[in-house]
Design a protein around this motif. Structure first.
Motif: not given
Length: 116
Positions: A3-7, A11, A13, A40, A44-45
């Motif tokens: 699934e994609w991560s990030g808002r 984003r 994956r 990012f 976040e990732f």
């Protein structure tokens, strides 16, 4: 595929052998993307960089008739620099680089970095 991560605008994956990144929106300033993607990955990732050769595919999609006046070579350099230390250790590991600009459904940049 995961699934994609990030808002936000960025984003990502994990895909088989690497990472796929999507960035919404296009600006003519390639230097804008380096800190955006770097932050990012830092916040976040978090992935571990890998050694070995990589294939990178960069696609810039845009809406409308006219392509943005954004040099793909400068965009590629900014994004590769942002991925350095996160996906791979050094951009000298890039064995194949494909950059493409095309009409799309929205303004977006996608990057796939896959270990050979």
């Amino acid at each position: 595929m995961n699934e994609w991560s990030g808002r936000g605008k960025v984003r990502a994956r994990e895909i088989e052998g690497g990472v796929e990144i999507a960035i919404d929106g296009i600006t003519t300033q390639a230097r804008y993307y380096k800190p955006l993607v770097y932050e990012f990955f830092r916040k976040e990732f978090q992935v571990r960089p890998r050694w070995g050769d990589f294939e990178v595919e960069l696609v810039m999609e845009y809406l409308g008739q006219d392509a943005p006046t954004l040099d793909l070579d400068n965009l590629a350099k900014a994004l590769l620099d942002a991925l350095k230390g996160h996906v791979f250790f050094d951009d000298s590991q890039i064995a194949r680089l494909l950059c493409e600009r095309k009409v799309g459904e929205r303004d977006r940049i996608t990057v796939q970095a896959v270990k050979r």
